[in-house]
Design a protein around this motif. Structure first.
Motif, mmCIF file in Angstrom:
data_model
loop_
_atom_site.group_PDB
_atom_site.id
_atom_site.type_symbol
_atom_site.label_atom_id
_atom_site.label_comp_id
_atom_site.label_asym_id
_atom_site.label_seq_id
_atom_site.Cartn_x
_atom_site.Cartn_y
_atom_site.Cartn_z
ATOM 1 N N ASP A 117 0.831 -1.146 0.052
ATOM 2 C CA ASP A 117 -0.078 -0.029 0.060
ATOM 3 C C ASP A 117 0.780 1.183 -0.078
ATOM 4 O O ASP A 117 1.505 1.496 1.052
ATOM 5 N N ASP A 118 0.805 2.018 -1.037
ATOM 6 C CA ASP A 118 1.866 3.161 -1.245
ATOM 7 C C ASP A 118 1.454 4.278 -0.472
ATOM 8 O O ASP A 118 2.255 4.874 0.217
ATOM 9 N N GLU A 119 0.013 4.347 -0.325
ATOM 10 C CA GLU A 119 -0.322 5.422 0.320
ATOM 11 C C GLU A 119 -0.321 5.511 1.934
ATOM 12 O O GLU A 119 0.137 6.229 2.482
ATOM 13 N N LEU A 120 -0.509 4.090 2.400
ATOM 14 C CA LEU A 120 -0.552 4.080 3.800
ATOM 15 C C LEU A 120 0.931 3.557 4.266
ATOM 16 O O LEU A 120 1.268 3.522 5.167
ATOM 17 N N ALA A 121 2.050 3.072 3.448
ATOM 18 C CA ALA A 121 3.399 2.920 3.547
ATOM 19 C C ALA A 121 3.402 1.377 4.250
ATOM 20 O O ALA A 121 4.019 1.716 5.404
ATOM 21 N N TYR A 122 3.135 0.516 3.796
ATOM 22 C CA TYR A 122 3.134 -0.840 4.463
ATOM 23 C C TYR A 122 2.821 -1.897 3.341
ATOM 24 O O TYR A 122 2.349 -1.664 2.213
ATOM 25 N N ALA A 123 3.382 -2.987 3.836
ATOM 26 C CA ALA A 123 3.363 -4.250 2.857
ATOM 27 C C ALA A 123 2.926 -5.552 3.489
ATOM 28 O O ALA A 123 3.164 -5.391 4.965
ATOM 29 N N LEU A 134 12.470 -7.355 -1.305
ATOM 30 C CA LEU A 134 11.504 -6.436 -0.990
ATOM 31 C C LEU A 134 12.112 -5.092 -1.570
ATOM 32 O O LEU A 134 11.392 -4.373 -2.131
ATOM 33 N N ASN A 135 13.492 -4.788 -1.386
ATOM 34 C CA ASN A 135 14.015 -3.420 -1.782
ATOM 35 C C ASN A 135 13.686 -3.618 -3.241
ATOM 36 O O ASN A 135 13.486 -2.386 -3.825
ATOM 37 N N HIS A 136 13.938 -4.792 -4.171
ATOM 38 C CA HIS A 136 13.954 -4.877 -5.510
ATOM 39 C C HIS A 136 12.725 -4.424 -5.981
ATOM 40 O O HIS A 136 12.369 -3.766 -6.918
ATOM 41 N N PHE A 137 11.740 -5.071 -5.209
ATOM 42 C CA PHE A 137 10.321 -5.052 -5.553
ATOM 43 C C PHE A 137 9.690 -3.617 -5.411
ATOM 44 O O PHE A 137 9.114 -3.137 -6.493
ATOM 45 N N LEU A 138 10.077 -2.920 -4.609
ATOM 46 C CA LEU A 138 9.608 -1.435 -4.168
ATOM 47 C C LEU A 138 10.281 -0.531 -5.496
ATOM 48 O O LEU A 138 9.529 0.276 -5.938
ATOM 49 N N VAL A 192 -4.001 -18.715 13.683
ATOM 50 C CA VAL A 192 -4.599 -17.599 14.447
ATOM 51 C C VAL A 192 -4.239 -16.240 13.785
ATOM 52 O O VAL A 192 -2.926 -16.010 13.099
ATOM 53 N N ASN A 193 -5.051 -15.274 13.519
ATOM 54 C CA ASN A 193 -4.613 -14.062 12.905
ATOM 55 C C ASN A 193 -4.748 -13.175 14.018
ATOM 56 O O ASN A 193 -5.813 -12.811 14.535
ATOM 57 N N THR A 194 -3.815 -12.283 14.246
ATOM 58 C CA THR A 194 -3.658 -11.388 15.319
ATOM 59 C C THR A 194 -4.435 -9.954 14.909
ATOM 60 O O THR A 194 -4.077 -9.515 13.739
ATOM 61 N N GLY A 195 -5.335 -9.367 15.902
ATOM 62 C CA GLY A 195 -5.593 -8.077 15.695
ATOM 63 C C GLY A 195 -6.655 -7.944 14.371
ATOM 64 O O GLY A 195 -6.688 -6.860 13.794
ATOM 65 N N ALA A 196 -7.158 -8.884 14.175
ATOM 66 C CA ALA A 196 -7.960 -8.921 12.705
ATOM 67 C C ALA A 196 -9.425 -9.199 12.688
ATOM 68 O O ALA A 196 -9.731 -10.193 13.503
ATOM 69 N N VAL A 197 -10.138 -8.415 12.484
ATOM 70 C CA VAL A 197 -11.792 -8.619 12.451
ATOM 71 C C VAL A 197 -11.916 -9.181 10.887
ATOM 72 O O VAL A 197 -12.544 -10.221 10.777
ATOM 73 N N SER A 198 -11.252 -8.689 9.864
ATOM 74 C CA SER A 198 -11.271 -9.172 8.664
ATOM 75 C C SER A 198 -10.024 -9.871 8.396
ATOM 76 O O SER A 198 -8.987 -9.468 8.421
ATOM 77 N N LYS A 199 -9.941 -11.197 7.930
ATOM 78 C CA LYS A 199 -8.718 -11.791 7.580
ATOM 79 C C LYS A 199 -8.172 -11.327 6.110
ATOM 80 O O LYS A 199 -7.286 -11.886 5.891
ATOM 81 N N ASP A 200 -9.031 -10.551 5.630
ATOM 82 C CA ASP A 200 -8.326 -9.887 4.239
ATOM 83 C C ASP A 200 -7.709 -8.934 4.589
ATOM 84 O O ASP A 200 -8.195 -7.653 5.050
ATOM 85 N N GLY A 201 -6.080 -9.042 4.732
ATOM 86 C CA GLY A 201 -5.255 -7.867 5.229
ATOM 87 C C GLY A 201 -5.262 -6.509 4.439
ATOM 88 O O GLY A 201 -4.836 -5.594 4.988
ATOM 89 N N THR A 202 -5.653 -6.516 3.438
ATOM 90 C CA THR A 202 -5.774 -5.364 2.687
ATOM 91 C C THR A 202 -7.084 -4.571 2.852
ATOM 92 O O THR A 202 -7.194 -3.533 2.419
ATOM 93 N N LYS A 203 -7.791 -4.991 3.771
ATOM 94 C CA LYS A 203 -8.998 -4.481 4.341
ATOM 95 C C LYS A 203 -8.812 -4.100 5.864
ATOM 96 O O LYS A 203 -8.267 -4.812 6.569
ATOM 97 N N GLY A 204 -9.497 -2.806 6.439
ATOM 98 C CA GLY A 204 -9.460 -2.802 7.777
ATOM 99 C C GLY A 204 -8.038 -2.375 8.240
ATOM 100 O O GLY A 204 -7.160 -2.008 7.666
ATOM 101 N N GLY A 205 -8.043 -2.545 9.966
ATOM 102 C CA GLY A 205 -6.816 -2.030 10.284
ATOM 103 C C GLY A 205 -5.739 -2.999 10.853
ATOM 104 O O GLY A 205 -4.883 -2.831 11.803
ATOM 105 N N ILE A 234 4.231 -5.247 7.289
ATOM 106 C CA ILE A 234 5.443 -4.372 7.791
ATOM 107 C C ILE A 234 5.379 -3.026 7.339
ATOM 108 O O ILE A 234 4.918 -2.669 6.146
ATOM 109 N N TRP A 235 5.633 -2.005 8.380
ATOM 110 C CA TRP A 235 5.384 -0.668 8.114
ATOM 111 C C TRP A 235 6.794 -0.196 7.113
ATOM 112 O O TRP A 235 7.892 -0.648 7.404
ATOM 113 N N LEU A 236 6.710 0.587 6.153
ATOM 114 C CA LEU A 236 7.729 0.982 5.366
ATOM 115 C C LEU A 236 7.904 2.461 5.438
ATOM 116 O O LEU A 236 7.146 3.298 5.995
ATOM 117 N N MET A 237 9.018 3.107 5.190
ATOM 118 C CA MET A 237 9.272 4.503 5.327
ATOM 119 C C MET A 237 9.046 5.217 3.992
ATOM 120 O O MET A 237 9.283 4.772 3.052
#
Length: 565
Positions: A117-123, A134-138, A192-205, A234-237
């Motif tokens: 997610d380029d807008e919220l800076a995470y992968a 990961l560096n090459h992919f970015l 187990v999925n931690t901290g997830a209401v939705s198991k689709d990691g591209t949605k929610g928080g 993983i949060w990105l800079m």
């Protein structure tokens, strides 16, 4: 290294018999190329820079979370122990096995970059994704994002390093703090999925807010043996508009104490928001040269006279400080002026070099041009000019391209090469692999208050221990935050020399005892420190054992890891 490959003549209920039965079942579920029991690949994987490592019976490569579940269930049925690693590059801590009759599980082939997610800076990634990948992919996909790299091997795992709480050089340098939202295979094979209401990691928080709701559970899977993390965020800079890199020449311990206190106040006031380093003379010299090139006796620690000679030869100060400031140009300029002013005012720094992005890249291109020059006379003139202008040397400046890359989030082998300081041959130019080359490494990493005088007192006590056990005193004090630092010490030894191994283990134990007696816990530990981790806090070990009994009652995962049996 202990070996457990001989399993003949065992009884039906022996660990060896259980292991044979496990392997038979495993070969029904896994392809032949996913299991390595012998041959050159096995021998290479079995080479571990840590003292007391054990050779496993086999290495297994699951390729999906479903295969990880199958593996765990089979291990439970056959009472087999699993030592799990993301890519097996945890050099110096342990990357094979710590117990007999075991299997090492490598997650290299679970290497999907699932989402960025380029807008919220995470992968969202799998554990086999390396810093290099990961560096090459970015870069290849034109994302405006950087990783924060730890200075370890580029083929190291992003998730693996974060779970073991590795650190980097930018404001995202606390890698565990940037890992958020896990998918975990437990010892019973459930997920187990931690901290997830939705198991689709591209949605929610799930990958955006680290703490979830209720008791925080993600920490249970860091530096532990409670489960297998098969996916995480993983949060990105955000790629900054500008940056400056500071390089500080600090003459001695007295000046270092003043400089540390100055940098601490700059961090507490918000001028510096990134992590930094203070490296001693030996740590810098290991980047520049090797003992075999300097006439240093192979089995003796570098003497004070030899150290003085090499410091003069390469223009290396007693300590070298470094940190970066990132952000919009106007903010970077203002912060760098404030930092320079306070550092000069402190009187603690003999020379300050400030490299803005444009200047840093100019020096990189200059170094690339210098590498083409063959004339020794011309190189001598260039070295003399660098000493006058930068208070540095040509040898030091040649390190600059790799250090720029590291500060721009790119994984490099520059720092890893220092492990070859005592190597009896020329160190490799690329494809660094300390296990293959039989280099012994132990890391000692206590956490101290960020108070200059207190750090120096501890430093001097440690230096005396290195001298007692006849090892080069290598220290890089890493800034964790505005309140704590880690005097990282590296014990470099010959893995094939039993006397070296014994003394290295004794030195490690002595530093651990010293740290604990002064009230300092280590932030990471290898196999040689696990038994002593809780010597001052047995109640914490008792709590961890209760968690282990609840989550892994059969003790499948890594028995003894981080002192948890």
């Amino acid at each position: 290294m202990l070996n457990e490959k001989s399993l003949n003549g065992t009884t039906d209920e022996s660990p060896a018999s259980m292991l044979n039965s496990f392997m038979s079942s495993l070969k029904v579920e896994f392809n032949e190329d996913q299991i390595i029991e012998s041959g050159s690949d096995y021998e290479l994987l079995s080479k571990d820079p840590a003292v007391n490592a054990c050779k496993p019976f086999a290495f297994v490569y699951p390729e999906s979370k479903e295969q990880a579940q199958v593996l765990v269930k089979l291990a439970g049925q056959h009472k087999v122990k699993l030592w799990v690693y993301s890519t097996g590059k945890n050099w110096g801590y342990l990357n094979t096995s710590g117990s007999m009759y075991s299997i090492v599980v490598l997650l290299n082939r679970m290497n999907k970059i699932i989402y960025v997610d380029d807008e919220l800076a995470y992968a969202i990634i799998e554990p086999g994704v390396t810093y290099e990948a990961l560096n090459h992919f970015l870069i290849e996909n034109n994302y405006s994002l950087w990783t924060d790299s730890p200075g370890g091997p580029p083929t190291g795992s992003v998730i693996g390093n974060a779970l073991d709480r590795g650190v980097g050089v930018t404001k995202y340098g606390d890698h565990f703090a940037c890992l958020c939202g896990y998918e975990v295979v437990l010892a019973d094979g459930n997920i187990v999925n931690t901290g997830a209401v939705s198991k689709d990691g591209t949605k929610g928080g799930a990958h955006l807010y680290k703490w979830g709701v209720g008791p925080y559970v993600e920490g249970l899977f860091s530096q532990s043996n409670f489960g297998i993390v098969t996916r995480a965020g993983i949060w990105l800079m955000r790629k900054p508009e500008d940056y400056v890199l500071f390089s500080l020449n600090i003459e001695d311990n007295v000046a270092l104490a003043k400089c540390m206190d100055t940098v601490r106040e700059l961090m507490l006031s918000g001028v510096i928001q990134e992590t930094g380093r203070f490296s001693n003379d030996v740590a810098i010299l290991t980047l520049l040269t090797q003992a075999i090139d300097e006439g240093i006796e192979p089995k003796k620690a570098i003497s004070r006279d030899e150290l003085t000679r090499l410091k003069q030869k390469y223009h290396v100060p007693g300590w070298t400080g470094s940190f970066g400031i990132y952000g919009p140009t106007s903010m970077v300029n203002a912060a760098s002026r404030l930092a320079s002013r306070q550092l000069k005012k402190s009187g603690s720094v003999a020379h300050i070099n400030v490299f803005a992005k444009r200047r840093a890249r100019f020096i990189r291109s200059l170094v690339e041009s210098v590498e083409k020059i063959e004339s020794k006379f011309l190189l001598t003139l260039i070295d003399r000019a660098i000493r006058n202008m930068l208070g540095s040397s040509l040898a030091l400046v040649r390190l600059f391209p790799g250090l720029i890359d590291l500060h721009e989030g790119k994984p490099v082998e520059t720092v890893v090469k220092r492990g070859y300081f005592r190597y009896p041959k020329k160190r490799p130019v690329k494809d660094i692999h300390v296990g293959r080359d039989n280099i012994g490494i132990l890391w000692s990493v206590p956490v101290l208050p960020f108070k200059g005088a207190e750090v120096i007192l501890f430093t001097e006590k440690c230096e005396a221990l290195f001298e007692k056990f006849n090892f080069d005193f290598y220290m890089t004090t890493m800034i964790f935050n505005a309140r704590s630092v880690c005097p990282l010490m590296v014990i470099l030894y010959d893995r094939l020399d039993q006397d070296d191994c014994k003394r290295a283990e004794q030195l490690y134990g002595a530093i651990l005892d010293l740290s604990h007696n002064m009230g300092y816990q280590h932030f990471r530990a290898g196999i040689n420190g696990w038994k002593k981790l809780y010597q001052k806090c047995p109640e914490l070990k008792e709590l961890n054992q209760k968690l282990k009994a609840a989550l892994d009652p059969a003790g499948i995962f890594s028995p003894g890891r981080y002192g948890i049996d």
